[in-house]
Enzyme design. Structure first.
Site, short mmCIF file in Angstrom:
data_model
loop_
_atom_site.label_atom_id
_atom_site.label_comp_id
_atom_site.label_asym_id
_atom_site.label_seq_id
_atom_site.Cartn_x
_atom_site.Cartn_y
_atom_site.Cartn_z
CB ILE A 13 98.89 -1.82 24.33
CG1 ILE A 13 98.66 -0.37 24.77
CG2 ILE A 13 99.87 -2.51 25.28
CD1 ILE A 13 97.98 -0.23 26.13
CG LEU A 34 90.69 -5.94 12.08
CD1 LEU A 34 90.76 -6.09 10.55
CD2 LEU A 34 92.06 -5.54 12.62
CB SER A 116 92.73 -0.30 33.42
OG SER A 116 92.56 1.07 33.56
CE1 TYR A 140 88.95 -0.09 29.79
CE2 TYR A 140 89.71 1.25 31.63
CZ TYR A 140 89.98 0.40 30.57
OH TYR A 140 91.28 0.04 30.31
CE LYS A 144 90.40 -3.47 30.47
NZ LYS A 144 91.00 -4.44 29.55
CB ILE A 207 94.52 22.34 30.54
CG1 ILE A 207 95.86 22.19 29.81
CG2 ILE A 207 94.61 21.88 31.98
CD1 ILE A 207 96.98 23.03 30.39
CG PHE A 208 89.30 18.98 30.05
CD1 PHE A 208 88.26 19.70 29.48
CD2 PHE A 208 90.06 18.14 29.25
CE1 PHE A 208 87.96 19.56 28.13
CE2 PHE A 208 89.77 17.99 27.90
CZ PHE A 208 88.72 18.71 27.34
NE ARG A 283 88.50 15.21 30.92
CZ ARG A 283 89.43 14.57 30.22
NH1 ARG A 283 89.26 14.35 28.93
NH2 ARG A 283 90.53 14.13 30.80
N GLY A 285 84.44 13.54 37.36
CA GLY A 285 85.03 12.22 37.62
C GLY A 285 86.52 12.13 37.36
CG ASP A 286 89.41 13.98 34.51
OD1 ASP A 286 89.43 12.76 34.24
OD2 ASP A 286 89.68 14.87 33.70
N1 LIG Z 1 95.95 2.73 26.39
C1 LIG Z 1 96.05 2.79 27.71
O1 LIG Z 1 96.62 3.75 28.26
C2 LIG Z 1 95.50 1.67 28.56
C3 LIG Z 1 95.56 1.79 29.95
C4 LIG Z 1 95.07 0.75 30.75
C5 LIG Z 1 94.57 -0.41 30.16
N2 LIG Z 1 94.51 -0.49 28.79
C6 LIG Z 1 93.94 -1.73 28.21
O2 LIG Z 1 94.86 -2.26 27.27
C7 LIG Z 1 94.18 -2.94 26.23
C8 LIG Z 1 94.69 -2.45 24.89
O3 LIG Z 1 94.49 -1.05 24.82
P1 LIG Z 1 94.94 -0.21 23.54
O4 LIG Z 1 95.31 1.15 24.04
O5 LIG Z 1 95.89 -0.97 22.72
O6 LIG Z 1 93.52 -0.09 22.80
P2 LIG Z 1 93.11 -0.37 21.29
O7 LIG Z 1 91.70 0.08 21.15
O8 LIG Z 1 94.13 0.19 20.36
O9 LIG Z 1 93.20 -1.96 21.22
C9 LIG Z 1 92.14 -2.82 21.58
C10 LIG Z 1 92.06 -3.88 20.48
O10 LIG Z 1 91.06 -4.84 20.80
C11 LIG Z 1 90.29 -5.09 19.65
N3 LIG Z 1 88.99 -5.57 20.13
C12 LIG Z 1 88.07 -4.86 20.85
N4 LIG Z 1 87.03 -5.65 21.17
C13 LIG Z 1 87.30 -6.87 20.66
C14 LIG Z 1 86.62 -8.12 20.66
N5 LIG Z 1 85.43 -8.27 21.27
N6 LIG Z 1 87.18 -9.17 20.02
C15 LIG Z 1 88.38 -9.06 19.41
N7 LIG Z 1 89.08 -7.89 19.36
C16 LIG Z 1 88.54 -6.83 19.98
C17 LIG Z 1 90.24 -3.78 18.91
O11 LIG Z 1 89.96 -3.92 17.52
C18 LIG Z 1 91.67 -3.28 19.13
O12 LIG Z 1 92.57 -3.76 18.15
C19 LIG Z 1 92.69 -2.67 26.46
O13 LIG Z 1 92.11 -3.81 27.08
C20 LIG Z 1 92.68 -1.49 27.41
O14 LIG Z 1 91.54 -1.49 28.22
C21 LIG Z 1 94.97 0.51 27.98
#
Ligand SMILES: NC(=O)c1ccc[n+]([C@@H]2O[C@H](COP(=O)([O-])OP(=O)(O)OC[C@H]3O[C@@H](n4cnc5c(N)ncnc54)[C@H](O)[C@@H]3O)[C@@H](O)[C@H]2O)c1
Length: 324
Positions: A13, A34, A116, A140, A144, A207-208, A283, A285-286
């Site tokens: 994202i 990374l 989230s 998690y 948040k 499918i869970f 699963r 908790g779903d």
């Molecule tokens: N994907 C979803 O559907 C979703 C839904 C709700 C919330 N989120 C939140 O959105 C954010 C991005 O999610 P995403 O899907 O892109 O995940 P992602 O794992 O692709 O991206 C997270 C990024 O953070 C970096 N990272 C992790 N810990 C770090 C740290 N301590 N210091 C620096 N960089 C760090 C990782 O290397 C990665 O590039 C997250 O905070 C996630 O909790 C995602």
């Protein structure tokens, strides 16, 4: 021109957000450890600092010249967080403490936070609104919610000192799709990349549980396109920059749900696969269904569903086809 620091901007994202900010005419710095992100996802036009939020020097360097921060870095797996609680709290809670302290030192006062649906746990309402009680059920989701509390408390601290601190939290629901073949969801746990990777390896999708109290018996979730999510961040940044009124929290949900069976069937159709999904046990908790009302975000953040579910899935399939 303003510059925004995107934490986690090498992730799925975050890289979309970084690109959307650049496309809007802003400058971008990315900090990313990374750990799950990829260097090649970071837009070429962004300044890149490789480092963790837990490394104060790296964060301070990354904050140079920043107007504000879009904070997406973190460990994002609700289910996995139950098995790795301390890791989750370290990355998501301690990481945010470090970031906020570095922001205070650097006098950067605007932040958009990646929250989230996980903060709601298992809501017993047909549609979640921003006023729905927050009862997270995993480390998690808790991490948040703690992140949000820290933002509100920093705002209060700044006000007590006669200053200002402007945070906004965006609670995303299930983010899928891709705006560019270059950036995709690489997660081993989220449904779309997981099913696509399984199909590529010849595995039948599972499918869970199909005995939930939902129209087809499978879980219902609120799927939103990553580019719509990215554009909502740009709109939030714009509001913060211009000092327009902004809520503390917005749900980024579509107001409609899709079932797991519908999503898996859309993936099978988009990949020309003739497999039938298997049904496994539920699963733990779903929740049966989580769907969010996105009215507030539509009012303030130009939040729109610009893509159908089939288009979202097709974009994810085509981005997955680019994998190396
Ligand atoms: N994907 C979803 O559907 C979703 C839904 C709700 C919330 N989120 C939140 O959105 C954010 C991005 O999610 P995403 O899907 O892109 O995940 P992602 O794992 O692709 O991206 C997270 C990024 O953070 C970096 N990272 C992790 N810990 C770090 C740290 N301590 N210091 C620096 N960089 C760090 C990782 O290397 C990665 O590039 C997250 O905070 C996630 O909790 C995602």
């Amino acid at each position: 021109m303003t510059r925004w620091l995107v934490t986690g901007g090498a992730g799925y994202i975050g890289a979309h957000v970084a690109q959307a900010l650049i496309d809007s005419g802003r400058e971008v710095t990315v900090i990313d450890s990374l750990s799950s992100g990829r260097r090649e996802f970071v837009p070429e036009a962004a300044r890149f600092v490789e480092g963790s939020l837990l490394d104060r020097d790296a964060v301070t360097r990354a904050l140079e010249g920043a107007t504000g921060v879009i904070h997406l870095a973190g460990y994002k797996y609700a289910g996995e967080s139950v098995r790795h609680p301390l890791h989750t709290y370290t990355q998501n809670v301690t990481g945010t403490v470090e970031l906020l302290e570095a922001m205070r030192e650097a006098e950067v006062t605007e932040i958009v936070f990646s929250s989230s649906a996980g903060v709601y746990g298992t809501p017993d309402v047909a549609q979640v609104t921003e006023a729905t009680a927050t009862t997270p059920e995993s480390p998690y989701g808790e991490s948040k919610l703690i992140g949000e509390w820290m933002l509100w408390n920093e705002r209060r601290r700044a006000e007590l000192e006669g200053g200002s601190f402007s945070p906004v939290s965006l609670r995303y629901f299930n983010v899928i799709g891709s705006a560019t073949g270059r950036i995709r969801d690489t997660s081993p746990h989220n449904v779309v990349p997981k099913v696509l990777a399984g199909l590529a390896a010849g595995r039948t999708p599972t499918i869970f549980g199909d005995d939930y109290a939902t129209p087809d018996g499978t879980n219902v979730r609120d799927y939103v396109h990553v580019q719509d999510v990215a554009l909502a961040h740009v709109a939030a940044a714009e509001r913060l920059e211009s000092g327009q009124p902004i809520e503390s929290v917005y749900n980024l949900g579509s107001g409609a749900g899709s079932s797991t069976r519908e999503i898996i069937e859309a993936i099978l159709k988009a990949t020309d696969s003739d497999q039938a999904p298997e049904v496994g046990p539920r699963r733990p908790g779903d929740p049966a269904s989580i769907v969010a009302d996105g009215t507030l975000a539509a009012r303030d953040l130009d939040w729109q569903m610009r893509y159908s579910i089939d288009e979202m899935i097709a974009s994810a399939v085509s981005a997955a086809g680019e994998r190396d």
